[in-house]
Design a protein around this motif. Structure first.
Motif, PDB file in Angstrom:
ATOM      1  N   LEU A  41     110.226   9.061  97.359  1.00  9.25           N
ATOM      2  CA  LEU A  41     110.066   7.749  96.734  1.00  9.25           C
ATOM      3  C   LEU A  41     110.664   6.682  97.657  1.00  9.25           C
ATOM      4  O   LEU A  41     111.784   6.843  98.145  1.00  9.25           O
ATOM      5  N   PRO A  42     109.947   5.606  97.903  1.00 11.55           N
ATOM      6  CA  PRO A  42     110.514   4.548  98.740  1.00 11.55           C
ATOM      7  C   PRO A  42     111.627   3.814  98.004  1.00 11.55           C
ATOM      8  O   PRO A  42     111.680   3.823  96.769  1.00 11.55           O
ATOM      9  N   ALA A  43     112.509   3.169  98.755  1.00 11.00           N
ATOM     10  CA  ALA A  43     113.567   2.376  98.133  1.00 11.00           C
ATOM     11  C   ALA A  43     112.968   1.238  97.323  1.00 11.00           C
ATOM     12  O   ALA A  43     113.511   0.835  96.292  1.00 11.00           O
ATOM     13  N   ALA A  44     111.840   0.711  97.781  1.00 11.58           N
ATOM     14  CA  ALA A  44     111.120  -0.350  97.061  1.00 11.58           C
ATOM     15  C   ALA A  44     109.641  -0.232  97.405  1.00 11.58           C
ATOM     16  O   ALA A  44     109.273  -0.039  98.569  1.00 11.58           O
ATOM     17  N   PHE A  45     108.804  -0.332  96.394  1.00 13.44           N
ATOM     18  CA  PHE A  45     107.360  -0.273  96.608  1.00 13.44           C
ATOM     19  C   PHE A  45     106.837  -1.648  97.028  1.00 13.44           C
ATOM     20  O   PHE A  45     107.328  -2.679  96.547  1.00 13.44           O
ATOM     21  N   PRO A  46     105.842  -1.683  97.914  1.00 10.02           N
ATOM     22  CA  PRO A  46     105.209  -2.969  98.222  1.00 10.02           C
ATOM     23  C   PRO A  46     104.498  -3.478  96.973  1.00 10.02           C
ATOM     24  O   PRO A  46     103.886  -2.695  96.243  1.00 10.02           O
ATOM     25  N   PHE A  47     104.595  -4.763  96.700  1.00  9.82           N
ATOM     26  CA  PHE A  47     104.002  -5.287  95.475  1.00  9.82           C
ATOM     27  C   PHE A  47     103.509  -6.707  95.686  1.00  9.82           C
ATOM     28  O   PHE A  47     103.849  -7.368  96.681  1.00  9.82           O
ATOM     29  N   LEU A  48     102.725  -7.195  94.744  1.00 17.22           N
ATOM     30  CA  LEU A  48     102.202  -8.555  94.788  1.00 17.22           C
ATOM     31  C   LEU A  48     102.787  -9.373  93.640  1.00 17.22           C
ATOM     32  O   LEU A  48     102.883  -8.881  92.516  1.00 17.22           O
ATOM     33  N   PRO A  49     103.170 -10.626  93.896  1.00 10.02           N
ATOM     34  CA  PRO A  49     103.621 -11.495  92.803  1.00 10.02           C
ATOM     35  C   PRO A  49     102.452 -11.881  91.908  1.00 10.02           C
ATOM     36  O   PRO A  49     101.298 -11.876  92.345  1.00 10.02           O
ATOM     37  N   ILE A  50     102.744 -12.218  90.666  1.00  9.44           N
ATOM     38  CA  ILE A  50     101.710 -12.529  89.678  1.00  9.44           C
ATOM     39  C   ILE A  50     101.602 -14.040  89.490  1.00  9.44           C
ATOM     40  O   ILE A  50     102.622 -14.714  89.324  1.00  9.44           O
ATOM     41  N   ALA A  51     100.399 -14.564  89.470  1.00  8.03           N
ATOM     42  CA  ALA A  51     100.184 -15.994  89.280  1.00  8.03           C
ATOM     43  C   ALA A  51     100.249 -16.376  87.808  1.00  8.03           C
ATOM     44  O   ALA A  51      99.689 -15.695  86.956  1.00  8.03           O
ATOM     45  N   ILE A  52     100.931 -17.485  87.526  1.00  8.42           N
ATOM     46  CA  ILE A  52     100.956 -18.037  86.177  1.00  8.42           C
ATOM     47  C   ILE A  52      99.670 -18.816  85.903  1.00  8.42           C
ATOM     48  O   ILE A  52      99.140 -18.804  84.796  1.00  8.42           O
ATOM     49  N   ASN A  53      99.186 -19.496  86.928  1.00  7.74           N
ATOM     50  CA  ASN A  53      98.066 -20.418  86.757  1.00  7.74           C
ATOM     51  C   ASN A  53      96.719 -19.740  87.015  1.00  7.74           C
ATOM     52  O   ASN A  53      96.630 -18.804  87.811  1.00  7.74           O
ATOM     53  N   PRO A  54      95.667 -20.208  86.363  1.00  3.26           N
ATOM     54  CA  PRO A  54      94.340 -19.633  86.600  1.00  3.26           C
ATOM     55  C   PRO A  54      93.766 -20.106  87.922  1.00  3.26           C
ATOM     56  O   PRO A  54      94.223 -21.123  88.470  1.00  3.26           O
ATOM     57  N   PRO A  55      92.780 -19.417  88.463  1.00  2.00           N
ATOM     58  CA  PRO A  55      92.128 -19.879  89.693  1.00  2.00           C
ATOM     59  C   PRO A  55      91.217 -21.061  89.383  1.00  2.00           C
ATOM     60  O   PRO A  55      90.987 -21.394  88.214  1.00  2.00           O
ATOM     61  N   SER A  56      90.693 -21.675  90.420  1.00  2.00           N
ATOM     62  CA  SER A  56      89.743 -22.767  90.242  1.00  2.00           C
ATOM     63  C   SER A  56      88.388 -22.346  90.780  1.00  2.00           C
ATOM     64  O   SER A  56      88.291 -21.483  91.665  1.00  2.00           O
ATOM     65  N   GLU A  57      87.350 -22.939  90.265  1.00  2.00           N
ATOM     66  CA  GLU A  57      85.996 -22.605  90.704  1.00  2.00           C
ATOM     67  C   GLU A  57      85.839 -22.895  92.196  1.00  2.00           C
ATOM     68  O   GLU A  57      86.272 -23.920  92.690  1.00  2.00           O
ATOM     69  N   GLY A  58      85.235 -21.949  92.908  1.00  2.00           N
ATOM     70  CA  GLY A  58      85.034 -22.091  94.342  1.00  2.00           C
ATOM     71  C   GLY A  58      86.195 -21.619  95.186  1.00  2.00           C
ATOM     72  O   GLY A  58      86.090 -21.561  96.411  1.00  2.00           O
ATOM     73  N   GLN A  59      87.322 -21.264  94.567  1.00  2.00           N
ATOM     74  CA  GLN A  59      88.502 -20.848  95.309  1.00  2.00           C
ATOM     75  C   GLN A  59      88.246 -19.543  96.057  1.00  2.00           C
ATOM     76  O   GLN A  59      87.623 -18.620  95.549  1.00  2.00           O
ATOM     77  N   THR A  60      88.735 -19.463  97.284  1.00  2.00           N
ATOM     78  CA  THR A  60      88.586 -18.254  98.096  1.00  2.00           C
ATOM     79  C   THR A  60      89.520 -17.160  97.592  1.00  2.00           C
ATOM     80  O   THR A  60      90.691 -17.423  97.311  1.00  2.00           O
ATOM     81  N   MET A  61      88.994 -15.956  97.476  1.00  2.00           N
ATOM     82  CA  MET A  61      89.758 -14.817  96.978  1.00  2.00           C
ATOM     83  C   MET A  61      89.560 -13.602  97.887  1.00  2.00           C
ATOM     84  O   MET A  61      88.555 -13.499  98.594  1.00  2.00           O
ATOM     85  N   LEU A  62      90.526 -12.702  97.836  1.00  2.00           N
ATOM     86  CA  LEU A  62      90.382 -11.391  98.465  1.00  2.00           C
ATOM     87  C   LEU A  62      90.377 -10.352  97.356  1.00  2.00           C
ATOM     88  O   LEU A  62      91.316 -10.279  96.562  1.00  2.00           O
ATOM     89  N   ALA A  63      89.315  -9.584  97.270  1.00  2.00           N
ATOM     90  CA  ALA A  63      89.216  -8.503  96.280  1.00  2.00           C
ATOM     91  C   ALA A  63      89.395  -7.174  96.997  1.00  2.00           C
ATOM     92  O   ALA A  63      88.842  -6.963  98.078  1.00  2.00           O
ATOM     93  N   ALA A  64      90.194  -6.276  96.390  1.00  2.00           N
ATOM     94  CA  ALA A  64      90.471  -4.987  97.029  1.00  2.00           C
ATOM     95  C   ALA A  64      90.632  -3.901  95.979  1.00  2.00           C
ATOM     96  O   ALA A  64      91.136  -4.147  94.886  1.00  2.00           O
TER      97      ALA A  64
END
Length: 392
Positions: free
Chosen positions: A234-257
């Motif tokens: 088990l790693p000391a800490a897992f890599p993670f992503l922060p969570i957005a409070i705000n919604p995206p906007s139309e046309g905003q660039t995203m990365l899907a994985a």
């Protein structure tokens, strides 16, 4: 007569000069005022909290994003029922979209390589297999690390298999967390939370090969509990992503994985499943109840396949804006419409379902929270699923 005419001409000339001087003097006093420009009134999207909650550096982070001032400039459509990408691998082997040993990358520019690597490090493959043939099929899906202690967010239609791990006999369903490309078995996990409303609305679909829905309440949290063998640490800490409070906007660039497996056979999924990612953009936006942005469209890409459910959708800063939840049906990925539920919706809905803010929940003792959920809530949810499977 000549003198008279000359006098008249001089008088007219003087008058003309006076008029010109008056006009010239007026020019310095003229001010130009712009008319108010008519604006199109749209539906304002609530943005949740306006500041970053104080969280410990060792727990999940929930952050406001650059879209905090965005508004939806047209009424948000009601989220339509769309076919969900079933996570059951196809029975007949189908040629993979790339040569084995090659990771799937779609239109990722060189400037986004670091972002792509960061997001890929945070996604996981969730594979659940059964000991023998029975009422349930094996599944392969995706998830995202959102906490360095090993908290994963995925879909409810994936998390429900953790509720059924002991049906029809103890440890009949075995779910493993895999990472890397190709995905390798690494960790064991347990269900941390699943919205009771999702089971109430969708338990009857557990027997369907292609369940339909619009993604409402379709999120779940898992907690990594250990490793699959002594050779994995088990790693000391897992890599993670922060969570957005705000919604995206139309046309905003995203990365899907995620870990799409729609064009792979069952054996290939187990041995040669590779992560895939694509740059895409927010298209249509939808709501589940009122005028909040809850669900958004991402169009077609290599990620729009079965098995990508629970995958990450991030902005250009690597902040998690949503998770993959549904897709329209089409013969090829380019013609499909991948959709994601916004993290801003998940934050609001979690507080309704769990009775506590998500940041408070994730800062607590997650091992105790998982144990409490398993003793108090999970048995009822499991029984509802079992009743459907057995035709009660």
């Amino acid at each position: 007569m000549f003198v008279f005419i000359r006098t008249i001409l001089f008088a007219l000339a003087g008058l003309a000069l006076a008029i010109l001087a008056g006009v010239s003097g007026l020019k310095g006093d003229v001010s130009v005022s712009a008319e108010p420009v008519a604006t199109t009134t749209g539906v304002s999207v609530p943005h949740g909290a306006t500041s970053t909650p104080t969280v410990a550096t060792t727990t999940a982070k929930i952050v406001p994003t650059k879209t905090a001032t965005s508004t939806v400039t047209k009424p948000i459509a009601k989220a339509p029922p769309v076919p969900k990408p079933t996570v059951t691998p196809t029975k007949e082997p189908i040629a993979p979209t790339t040569t084995p040993g090659t990771e799937l990358v779609s239109n990722i520019p060189p400037s986004s390589i670091a972002l792509n690597e960061r997001v890929r490090a945070s996604i996981v493959n969730i594979i659940c297999v059964t000991k023998a043939s029975g009422p349930l099929n094996s599944i392969s899906a995706s998830g995202v690390m959102i906490d360095p202690r090993g908290v994963i967010i995925t879909n409810s239609h994936v998390g429900q298999y953790f509720l059924l791990k002991d049906y029809p006999s103890p440890d009949f369903v075995q779910c493993v967390i895999r990472t890397g490309s190709p995905a390798q078995p690494k960790y064991t996990a347990e269900l941390l939370f699943l919205p009771p409303s999702w089971i109430a609305d969708n338990a009857q679909k557990i027997n369907q090969s292609k369940p339909t829905g619009n993604g409402e309440h379709d999120y779940a949290f898992l907690r990594i509990t250990g490793t699959v063998s002594s050779s994995v640490t088990l790693p000391a800490a897992f890599p993670f992503l922060p969570i957005a409070i705000n919604p995206p906007s139309e046309g905003q660039t995203m990365l899907a994985a995620g870990y799409p497996a729609g064009f792979l056979g069952g054996i290939t999924v187990q041995r040669e499943l590779y992560a895939a990612s694509a740059i895409t953009h927010v298209g249509d936006v939808f709501t589940f109840n009122t005028d909040t942005l809850d669900l958004f469209s991402l169009g077609g890409s290599i990620v729009a396949q079965q098995g990508a459910s629970g995958g990450a959708v991030t902005n250009e800063d690597g902040v998690l804006m949503g998770i993959v939840v549904t897709a329209t049906d089409a013969p090829d990925t380019a013609s499909r419409d991948l959709r994601a539920i916004a993290t801003s919706y998940i934050i609001r809905d979690f507080q309704k379902e769990a009775g506590t803010p998500i940041d408070t929940y994730l800062q607590g003792d997650i091992e105790t929270e998982a144990h409490t959920f398993a003793l108090t809530t999970a048995p009822t949810l499991t029984q509802r699923l079992v009743n459907v499977i057995e035709g009660h």
